[in-house]
Motif scaffolding. Structure first.
Motif, PDB file in Angstrom:
ATOM      1  N   ASP A 179     -29.829  99.021 -22.264  1.00 38.99           N
ATOM      2  CA  ASP A 179     -30.650  99.679 -23.278  1.00 38.99           C
ATOM      3  C   ASP A 179     -30.088 101.049 -23.629  1.00 38.99           C
ATOM      4  O   ASP A 179     -30.138 101.480 -24.786  1.00 38.99           O
ATOM      5  CB  ASP A 179     -32.093  99.828 -22.788  1.00 38.99           C
ATOM      6  N   LEU A 180     -29.547 101.731 -22.635  1.00 36.93           N
ATOM      7  CA  LEU A 180     -28.993 103.058 -22.877  1.00 36.93           C
ATOM      8  C   LEU A 180     -27.799 103.000 -23.828  1.00 36.93           C
ATOM      9  O   LEU A 180     -27.711 103.793 -24.777  1.00 36.93           O
ATOM     10  CB  LEU A 180     -28.585 103.710 -21.563  1.00 36.93           C
ATOM     11  N   ARG A 231     -38.684 109.994 -30.446  1.00 37.39           N
ATOM     12  CA  ARG A 231     -37.653 110.373 -31.410  1.00 37.39           C
ATOM     13  C   ARG A 231     -36.570 109.307 -31.504  1.00 37.39           C
ATOM     14  O   ARG A 231     -36.150 108.926 -32.603  1.00 37.39           O
ATOM     15  CB  ARG A 231     -37.045 111.728 -31.040  1.00 37.39           C
ATOM     16  N   ALA A 232     -36.111 108.812 -30.373  1.00 36.91           N
ATOM     17  CA  ALA A 232     -35.081 107.762 -30.387  1.00 36.91           C
ATOM     18  C   ALA A 232     -35.610 106.499 -31.046  1.00 36.91           C
ATOM     19  O   ALA A 232     -34.897 105.832 -31.811  1.00 36.91           O
ATOM     20  CB  ALA A 232     -34.618 107.465 -28.968  1.00 36.91           C
ATOM     21  N   ARG A 233     -36.858 106.187 -30.785  1.00 38.70           N
ATOM     22  CA  ARG A 233     -37.445 104.981 -31.373  1.00 38.70           C
ATOM     23  C   ARG A 233     -37.665 105.161 -32.878  1.00 38.70           C
ATOM     24  O   ARG A 233     -37.444 104.233 -33.668  1.00 38.70           O
ATOM     25  CB  ARG A 233     -38.759 104.652 -30.675  1.00 38.70           C
ATOM     26  N   GLY A 234     -38.111 106.356 -33.267  1.00 40.55           N
ATOM     27  CA  GLY A 234     -38.432 106.594 -34.669  1.00 40.55           C
ATOM     28  C   GLY A 234     -37.222 106.845 -35.542  1.00 40.55           C
ATOM     29  O   GLY A 234     -37.027 106.183 -36.568  1.00 40.55           O
ATOM     30  N   ILE A 235     -36.371 107.796 -35.143  1.00 37.16           N
ATOM     31  CA  ILE A 235     -35.215 108.164 -35.957  1.00 37.16           C
ATOM     32  C   ILE A 235     -34.095 107.138 -35.849  1.00 37.16           C
ATOM     33  O   ILE A 235     -33.472 106.764 -36.845  1.00 37.16           O
ATOM     34  CB  ILE A 235     -34.711 109.570 -35.564  1.00 37.16           C
ATOM     35  N   LEU A 236     -33.830 106.676 -34.630  1.00 38.46           N
ATOM     36  CA  LEU A 236     -32.704 105.770 -34.423  1.00 38.46           C
ATOM     37  C   LEU A 236     -33.089 104.303 -34.535  1.00 38.46           C
ATOM     38  O   LEU A 236     -32.213 103.431 -34.630  1.00 38.46           O
ATOM     39  CB  LEU A 236     -32.081 106.018 -33.039  1.00 38.46           C
ATOM     40  N   GLY A 237     -34.374 104.013 -34.484  1.00 38.03           N
ATOM     41  CA  GLY A 237     -34.791 102.613 -34.498  1.00 38.03           C
ATOM     42  C   GLY A 237     -34.473 101.894 -33.199  1.00 38.03           C
ATOM     43  O   GLY A 237     -34.305 100.672 -33.173  1.00 38.03           O
ATOM     44  N   TRP A 238     -34.417 102.649 -32.114  1.00 42.39           N
ATOM     45  CA  TRP A 238     -34.072 102.091 -30.801  1.00 42.39           C
ATOM     46  C   TRP A 238     -35.233 101.263 -30.258  1.00 42.39           C
ATOM     47  O   TRP A 238     -36.368 101.724 -30.227  1.00 42.39           O
ATOM     48  CB  TRP A 238     -33.732 103.248 -29.858  1.00 42.39           C
ATOM     49  N   ARG A 239     -34.946 100.039 -29.822  1.00 47.58           N
ATOM     50  CA  ARG A 239     -35.949  99.158 -29.256  1.00 47.58           C
ATOM     51  C   ARG A 239     -35.429  98.592 -27.938  1.00 47.58           C
ATOM     52  O   ARG A 239     -34.639  97.650 -27.911  1.00 47.58           O
ATOM     53  CB  ARG A 239     -36.276  98.007 -30.217  1.00 47.58           C
ATOM     54  N   PRO A 240     -35.859  99.162 -26.813  1.00 44.99           N
ATOM     55  CA  PRO A 240     -35.390  98.676 -25.508  1.00 44.99           C
ATOM     56  C   PRO A 240     -35.755  97.210 -25.289  1.00 44.99           C
ATOM     57  O   PRO A 240     -36.814  96.755 -25.721  1.00 44.99           O
ATOM     58  CB  PRO A 240     -36.127  99.581 -24.513  1.00 44.99           C
ATOM     59  N   GLU A 241     -34.883  96.492 -24.595  1.00 49.52           N
ATOM     60  CA  GLU A 241     -35.104  95.080 -24.316  1.00 49.52           C
ATOM     61  C   GLU A 241     -35.218  94.785 -22.818  1.00 49.52           C
ATOM     62  O   GLU A 241     -35.512  93.640 -22.446  1.00 49.52           O
ATOM     63  CB  GLU A 241     -33.963  94.248 -24.906  1.00 49.52           C
ATOM     64  N   HIS A 242     -34.982  95.791 -21.985  1.00 52.70           N
ATOM     65  CA  HIS A 242     -34.963  95.557 -20.536  1.00 52.70           C
ATOM     66  C   HIS A 242     -35.886  96.528 -19.796  1.00 52.70           C
ATOM     67  O   HIS A 242     -35.600  96.919 -18.659  1.00 52.70           O
ATOM     68  CB  HIS A 242     -33.536  95.689 -20.005  1.00 52.70           C
ATOM     69  N   ALA A 243     -36.985  96.906 -20.434  1.00 53.87           N
ATOM     70  CA  ALA A 243     -37.879  97.924 -19.864  1.00 53.87           C
ATOM     71  C   ALA A 243     -38.787  97.334 -18.797  1.00 53.87           C
ATOM     72  O   ALA A 243     -40.004  97.231 -18.944  1.00 53.87           O
ATOM     73  CB  ALA A 243     -38.714  98.570 -20.973  1.00 53.87           C
ATOM     74  N   ASN A 244     -38.170  96.946 -17.697  1.00 50.85           N
ATOM     75  CA  ASN A 244     -38.890  96.313 -16.598  1.00 50.85           C
ATOM     76  C   ASN A 244     -38.148  96.635 -15.310  1.00 50.85           C
ATOM     77  O   ASN A 244     -36.969  96.293 -15.169  1.00 50.85           O
ATOM     78  CB  ASN A 244     -38.956  94.802 -16.843  1.00 50.85           C
ATOM     79  N   LEU A 245     -38.815  97.282 -14.372  1.00 47.68           N
ATOM     80  CA  LEU A 245     -38.145  97.723 -13.150  1.00 47.68           C
ATOM     81  C   LEU A 245     -37.610  96.540 -12.354  1.00 47.68           C
ATOM     82  O   LEU A 245     -36.513  96.612 -11.788  1.00 47.68           O
ATOM     83  CB  LEU A 245     -39.091  98.567 -12.296  1.00 47.68           C
ATOM     84  N   ASP A 246     -38.358  95.445 -12.277  1.00 46.20           N
ATOM     85  CA  ASP A 246     -37.879  94.277 -11.555  1.00 46.20           C
ATOM     86  C   ASP A 246     -36.569  93.764 -12.147  1.00 46.20           C
ATOM     87  O   ASP A 246     -35.641  93.393 -11.411  1.00 46.20           O
ATOM     88  CB  ASP A 246     -38.917  93.158 -11.604  1.00 46.20           C
ATOM     89  N   ARG A 247     -36.475  93.760 -13.470  1.00 49.89           N
ATOM     90  CA  ARG A 247     -35.258  93.283 -14.125  1.00 49.89           C
ATOM     91  C   ARG A 247     -34.095  94.227 -13.845  1.00 49.89           C
ATOM     92  O   ARG A 247     -32.958  93.782 -13.644  1.00 49.89           O
ATOM     93  CB  ARG A 247     -35.502  93.162 -15.628  1.00 49.89           C
TER      94      ARG A 247
END
Length: 333
Positions: A228-229, A295-311
Motif C-alpha cells: 500500500d505504501l 490528504r493522501a486519500r483525498g488529493i492522491l486518490g490513494w485507496r489501501p488494499e491491505h489494511a489488516n494487521l493479520d494480513r
C-alpha cells in the motif's frame, strides 16, 4: 524518460521498483548495497552501485537515462542508532539528501518523491495526527527527515522543482507475490523481529517499556503494508507530473496497535509461541503515533488494499520462511 530510485535494493525501495515497472516506467536504481541486496532488484531495472552523494555519478545517470523523476529511499532508519551517532544520521540522511536535491535541480529533474517519516512529529498521542500538526522529533532520525523536508520546501520555492514528502508510519509486510521483503540482517522493525523469533531465528524478543500512558503500557503504532505504501508513491509521482504541485502527506491506516497487540497477532497468525522479555524504555521511542491519511486519500486518490494487521503479519512471516529456505545449507548446496 526514467525514474531513478535511490535505495532501490533495500526493503521499501525494492518493492517500489517492481511497482514502477508494472506501471510501465523505465527504472534506474542507485544503491550502495550497505543494507540492500542486488538480488532484490527486479531484473528489468538497471542497477548502479554507488552513493547518492556522488554528484558526478548521479548527474551521469540523469543524463544517460533521461531521468525526469527521483524517488529517494536511501538513508539510515534506526532510531536508537541515531541517538548514539547523530552525526552519521545528519550526514547520511540530511547532508547527502541535500546534495542529491542539488544535483537534481542542476540537471533539470523536476519531480522528487521523498521517503519521510512519522518520526518528524514525535510523540503525539493515539489520536490520528494531521500534516499540519507541529513537528517535534524525539530523535536525530526524525530531525534528519524533517530537515530534508525543509530543504525540499526551500528548493521548490527557488527553482522549477516540485516534491512529495510522504510521512509514513510503521512499514511492514512483504510483496504478496513473494518477490521481495524485509531482508536486512539485524533489522529492528517489530513485526520482522517477532516473525524471526517465531521461526527461531532469534532466541527471544524484547519489549522496550511497559509504563507508557497507553491501555497496556506499551507503545502504539500505525502499521502500513509495504504494498500500500508504494502505491501511495506511485500516486504521488503521478500527481507531481500532472499538477506540478508539491505536497506533504501521511501514509498510514489511522488505526494504532500496541506492541503487545502486535505480538499477540504474530502468535495467533503463525501459531507459534514467543519468548517475550521486558526491558526499560528505549530512548527516542515515541509513546503513540497514528496517521490521519485524509490528504493522501483525498488529493492522491490513494485507496489501501491491505489494511489488516493479520494480513501484514502473514505476508511478513511468509517472507521470513522464504528467507529461511534460501539461506539453508541445502538451498546453497
Amino acid at each position: 524518460m526514467a525514474v531513478l530510485v535511490t535505495g532501490g535494493a533495500g526493503y521499501i525501495g525494492s518493492h517500489m521498483v517492481w511497482a514502477l515497472l508494472e506501471a510501465g516506467e523505465e527504472v534506474v536504481v542507485l544503491d550502495r548495497l550497505s543494507t540492500g541486496f542486488e538480488w532484490a532488484v527486479a531484473p528489468e531495472a538497471r542497477l548502479f552501485v554507488g552513493d547518492v552523494g556522488d554528484t558526478g555519478l548521479v548527474s551521469s545517470l540523469i543524463a544517460n537515462h533521461a531521468v525526469d523523476a527521483i524517488v529517494h529511499f536511501a538513508g539510515s532508519v534506526v532510531v536508537p542508532e541515531s541517538i548514539a551517532d547523530p552525526l552519521l544520521y545528519y550526514d547520511n540522511n540530511t547532508a547527502r539528501s541535500r546534495t542529491l536535491i542539488e544535483t537534481a535541480v542542476r540537471n533539470g529533474v523536476r519531480n522528487f518523491v521523498f521517503s519521510s517519516s512519522a518520526a518528524v512529529y514525535g510523540s503525539v498521542g493515539a489520536e490520528p495526527v494531521q500534516e499540519s500538526h507541529p513537528c517535534n522529533p524525539d530523535s536525530p532520525y526524525g530531525m534528519s527527515k524533517l530537515m530534508t523536508e525543509t530543504i525540499l520546501q526551500d528548493a521548490a520555492l527557488a527553482h522549477d522543482f516540485r516534491y512529495a514528502a510522504l510521512r509514513y508510519f510503521n512499514v511492514a509486510g512483504a510483496d504478496p507475490e513473494g518477490r521481495t521483503g524485509q531482508s536486512t540482517k539485524g533489522a529492528t522493525h517489530l513485526i520482522k523481529v517477532a516473525c524471526e523469533a517465531a521461526l527461531g531465528k532469534r532466541g527471544h524478543i524484547e519489549v522496550f517499556g511497559t509504563d507508557y500512558d497507553t491501555p497496556d503500557g506499551t507503545c502504539i503504532r500505525d502499521y502500513i503494508h509495504v504494498t500500500d505504501l508504494v502505491k501511495a508513491h506511485l500516486h504521488a509521482l503521478e500527481s507531481l507530473r500532472r499538477t506540478g504541485e508539491s505536497l506533504v502527506a501521511n501514509c498510514g491506516y489511522g488505526r494504532g496497535y500496541s506492541v503487545l497487540e502486535v505480538l499477540d497477532c504474530v502468535k495467533r497468525v503463525t501459531g507459534r509461541t514467543l519468548d517475550v522479555r521486558y526491558a526499560a524504555r528505549r530512548e527516542g521511542d515515541a509513546e503513540a503515533v497514528v496517521a490521519n491519511s485524509d490528504r493522501a486519500r483525498g488529493i492522491l486518490g490513494w485507496r489501501p488494499e491491505h489494511a489488516n494487521l493479520d494480513r501484514i503479519v502473514a505476508s511478513a512471516f511468509s517472507w521470513e520462511e522464504d528467507l529461511l529456505r534460501r539461506n539453508s545449507p541445502k538451498a546453497s548446496a
